[in-house]
Structure formats: structure tokens, C-alpha cells
Design a protein around this motif. Structure first.
Motif, PDB file in Angstrom:
ATOM      1  N   LEU A  17       0.865  -1.305  -0.004  1.00  0.00           N
ATOM      2  CA  LEU A  17       0.020   0.079  -0.057  1.00  0.00           C
ATOM      3  C   LEU A  17       0.758   1.270   0.057  1.00  0.00           C
ATOM      4  CD1 LEU A  17      -2.857  -0.785   2.834  1.00  0.00           C
ATOM      5  CD2 LEU A  17      -3.170  -0.607   0.223  1.00  0.00           C
ATOM      6  N   ARG A  18       0.381   2.269  -0.513  1.00  0.00           N
ATOM      7  CA  ARG A  18       1.224   3.597  -0.282  1.00  0.00           C
ATOM      8  C   ARG A  18       0.179   4.426   0.167  1.00  0.00           C
ATOM      9  NH1 ARG A  18       2.263   8.003  -4.625  1.00  0.00           N
ATOM     10  NH2 ARG A  18       4.301   8.893  -4.189  1.00  0.00           N
ATOM     11  N   LEU A  19       0.667   5.261   1.369  1.00  0.00           N
ATOM     12  CA  LEU A  19       0.093   6.106   2.305  1.00  0.00           C
ATOM     13  C   LEU A  19       0.523   7.657   1.657  1.00  0.00           C
ATOM     14  CD1 LEU A  19      -0.031   4.740   5.670  1.00  0.00           C
ATOM     15  CD2 LEU A  19      -1.738   3.920   3.927  1.00  0.00           C
ATOM     16  N   SER A  20      -0.538   8.394   1.755  1.00  0.00           N
ATOM     17  CA  SER A  20      -0.226   9.938   1.325  1.00  0.00           C
ATOM     18  C   SER A  20      -0.570  10.746   2.271  1.00  0.00           C
ATOM     19  CB  SER A  20      -0.890  10.375  -0.050  1.00  0.00           C
ATOM     20  OG  SER A  20      -0.318   9.315  -0.975  1.00  0.00           O
ATOM     21  N   CYS A  21      -0.083  11.879   2.613  1.00  0.00           N
ATOM     22  CA  CYS A  21      -0.486  12.906   3.548  1.00  0.00           C
ATOM     23  C   CYS A  21      -0.199  14.212   3.208  1.00  0.00           C
ATOM     24  CB  CYS A  21       0.338  12.611   4.977  1.00  0.00           C
ATOM     25  SG  CYS A  21      -0.239  13.736   6.197  1.00  0.00           S
ATOM     26  N   ALA A  22      -1.343  14.895   2.815  1.00  0.00           N
ATOM     27  CA  ALA A  22      -1.274  16.208   2.125  1.00  0.00           C
ATOM     28  C   ALA A  22      -1.664  17.251   3.475  1.00  0.00           C
ATOM     29  CB  ALA A  22      -2.395  16.448   1.406  1.00  0.00           C
ATOM     30  N   THR A  23      -0.661  18.310   3.306  1.00  0.00           N
ATOM     31  CA  THR A  23      -0.751  19.256   4.392  1.00  0.00           C
ATOM     32  C   THR A  23      -1.021  20.814   3.760  1.00  0.00           C
ATOM     33  OG1 THR A  23       1.055  17.889   5.580  1.00  0.00           O
ATOM     34  CG2 THR A  23       0.541  20.247   6.492  1.00  0.00           C
ATOM     35  N   THR A  56      16.021  10.377   6.919  1.00  0.00           N
ATOM     36  CA  THR A  56      14.668   9.426   7.788  1.00  0.00           C
ATOM     37  C   THR A  56      15.170   8.665   8.677  1.00  0.00           C
ATOM     38  OG1 THR A  56      15.386   7.544   5.876  1.00  0.00           O
ATOM     39  CG2 THR A  56      13.677   9.561   5.097  1.00  0.00           C
ATOM     40  N   GLU A  57      14.041   8.189   9.406  1.00  0.00           N
ATOM     41  CA  GLU A  57      14.097   7.311  10.606  1.00  0.00           C
ATOM     42  C   GLU A  57      13.107   6.168  10.352  1.00  0.00           C
ATOM     43  OE1 GLU A  57      16.468  10.305  13.710  1.00  0.00           O
ATOM     44  OE2 GLU A  57      14.769   8.738  14.160  1.00  0.00           O
ATOM     45  N   ARG A  65      11.153  -2.578   4.685  1.00  0.00           N
ATOM     46  CA  ARG A  65       9.868  -2.846   4.066  1.00  0.00           C
ATOM     47  C   ARG A  65       9.016  -1.512   3.817  1.00  0.00           C
ATOM     48  NH1 ARG A  65       5.755  -5.435   6.958  1.00  0.00           N
ATOM     49  NH2 ARG A  65       6.555  -4.466   8.992  1.00  0.00           N
ATOM     50  N   PHE A  66       9.185  -0.285   4.615  1.00  0.00           N
ATOM     51  CA  PHE A  66       8.454   0.925   4.691  1.00  0.00           C
ATOM     52  C   PHE A  66       9.519   1.970   3.926  1.00  0.00           C
ATOM     53  CE2 PHE A  66       4.780   0.225   7.672  1.00  0.00           C
ATOM     54  CZ  PHE A  66       4.494  -1.147   7.137  1.00  0.00           C
ATOM     55  N   THR A  67       9.080   2.767   3.096  1.00  0.00           N
ATOM     56  CA  THR A  67       9.773   3.768   2.728  1.00  0.00           C
ATOM     57  C   THR A  67       9.033   5.109   2.893  1.00  0.00           C
ATOM     58  OG1 THR A  67      11.078   2.314   1.122  1.00  0.00           O
ATOM     59  CG2 THR A  67      11.463   4.795   0.972  1.00  0.00           C
ATOM     60  N   ILE A  68       9.689   5.914   3.553  1.00  0.00           N
ATOM     61  CA  ILE A  68       9.191   7.512   3.603  1.00  0.00           C
ATOM     62  C   ILE A  68       9.660   8.317   2.615  1.00  0.00           C
ATOM     63  CG2 ILE A  68      10.438   8.152   5.342  1.00  0.00           C
ATOM     64  CD1 ILE A  68       7.923   9.749   6.679  1.00  0.00           C
ATOM     65  N   SER A  69       8.765   9.075   2.077  1.00  0.00           N
ATOM     66  CA  SER A  69       9.586  10.008   1.065  1.00  0.00           C
ATOM     67  C   SER A  69       8.459  11.385   1.054  1.00  0.00           C
ATOM     68  CB  SER A  69       9.539   9.696  -0.258  1.00  0.00           C
ATOM     69  OG  SER A  69       8.385   9.162  -0.982  1.00  0.00           O
ATOM     70  N   ARG A  70       8.906  12.090   0.241  1.00  0.00           N
ATOM     71  CA  ARG A  70       8.203  13.497   0.217  1.00  0.00           C
ATOM     72  C   ARG A  70       8.567  14.368  -1.071  1.00  0.00           C
ATOM     73  NH1 ARG A  70      10.000  18.664   0.138  1.00  0.00           N
ATOM     74  NH2 ARG A  70      12.095  19.184   1.105  1.00  0.00           N
ATOM     75  N   ASP A  71       7.445  15.076  -1.641  1.00  0.00           N
ATOM     76  CA  ASP A  71       7.560  16.180  -2.375  1.00  0.00           C
ATOM     77  C   ASP A  71       6.841  17.418  -1.702  1.00  0.00           C
ATOM     78  OD1 ASP A  71       5.430  14.559  -5.028  1.00  0.00           O
ATOM     79  OD2 ASP A  71       4.799  15.702  -3.031  1.00  0.00           O
TER      80      ASP A  71
END
Length: 121
Positions: A17-23, A56-57, A65-71
């Protein structure tokens, strides 16, 4: 300030799955984090990223297994999902200062509403 998390769902073990978070409304960025919580347990750190430099941490349980990223938004790619990953996932935003570890919920001033991830056993 509003955080909108999306991308949760029901997925079989081993899936992704890919989670997204818009701010919106936040003009001072220090870090973004993902935490998760199951009923009856405390909120648990999953991953975080510093806005400047993108360091990242990760929690040990999700490393590899998990990868956090941002634009302009923040994402978390979750692979090889396990039943123990089942939880409500919350995104969080910190405007700083960075006087607490990224894994500390107290670092974050703003929280999204959560998105459910379910991985059946």
C-alpha cells in the motif's frame, strides 16, 4: 493547519500500500512522521523524514519494508505487509524546533485523522 491522510485499505499479507499525507496551512516545516495505533495500545512510531535534507528514520519493525518520502506531500510506501502492520496510521507534522527525536510524538504539533490499514492473518 490541516493534514489529510489517505491510501489505507485491506490488503493480503505480502502485499503493498502507499499512504499519502497532504498538508495545508503550514509554513514552517521541520519534519513529517507516520505513527500507527491499534486499540488498547499506545501510538507507535513508524517512520519520519526531515523536511530539509530528507533524512529519514524508521522503526525497527518496518525497516527494509517501508519507505517514507516527500515532495509537497509525504508518502509512505509499505511493502511486504504483515498482519501485525494492521493499525490506524496517522500522519503528523512538526514545525520545529527539533529538540526531540523524530520518533517522539511530542515533536509533532499537528496530526491527521488517520487511515486504516488492515492485513488479515
Amino acid at each position: 493547519v490541516q493534514l489529510q491522510a489517505s491510501g489505507g485499505g485491506l490488503v493480503q499479507a505480502g502485499g503493498s500500500l502507499r499512504l499519502s499525507c497532504a498538508t495545508s496551512g503550514l509554513f514552517s516545516n521541520y519534519a513529517r512522521g507516520w505513527f500507527r495505533q491499534v486499540p488498547g495500545k499506545e501510538r507507535e512510531f513508524v517512520a519520519a523524514i526531515r523536511w530539509i535534507g530528507c533524512s529519514t528514520e524508521y522503526a525497527d519493525s518496518v525497516k527494509g519494508r517501508f519507505t517514507i518520502s516527500r515532495d509537497t506531500a509525504v508518502f509512505m510506501q509499505m511493502n511486504a505487509l504483515k498482519p501485525e502492520d494492521t493499525a490506524v496510521y496517522y500522519c503528523a507534522a512538526s514545525r520545529g524546533p527539533g529538540l526531540k527525536p523524530l520518533s517522539d510524538p511530542a515533536l509533532y504539533q499537528y496530526w491527521g485523522q488517520g487511515t486504516q490499514v488492515t492485513v488479515p492473518a
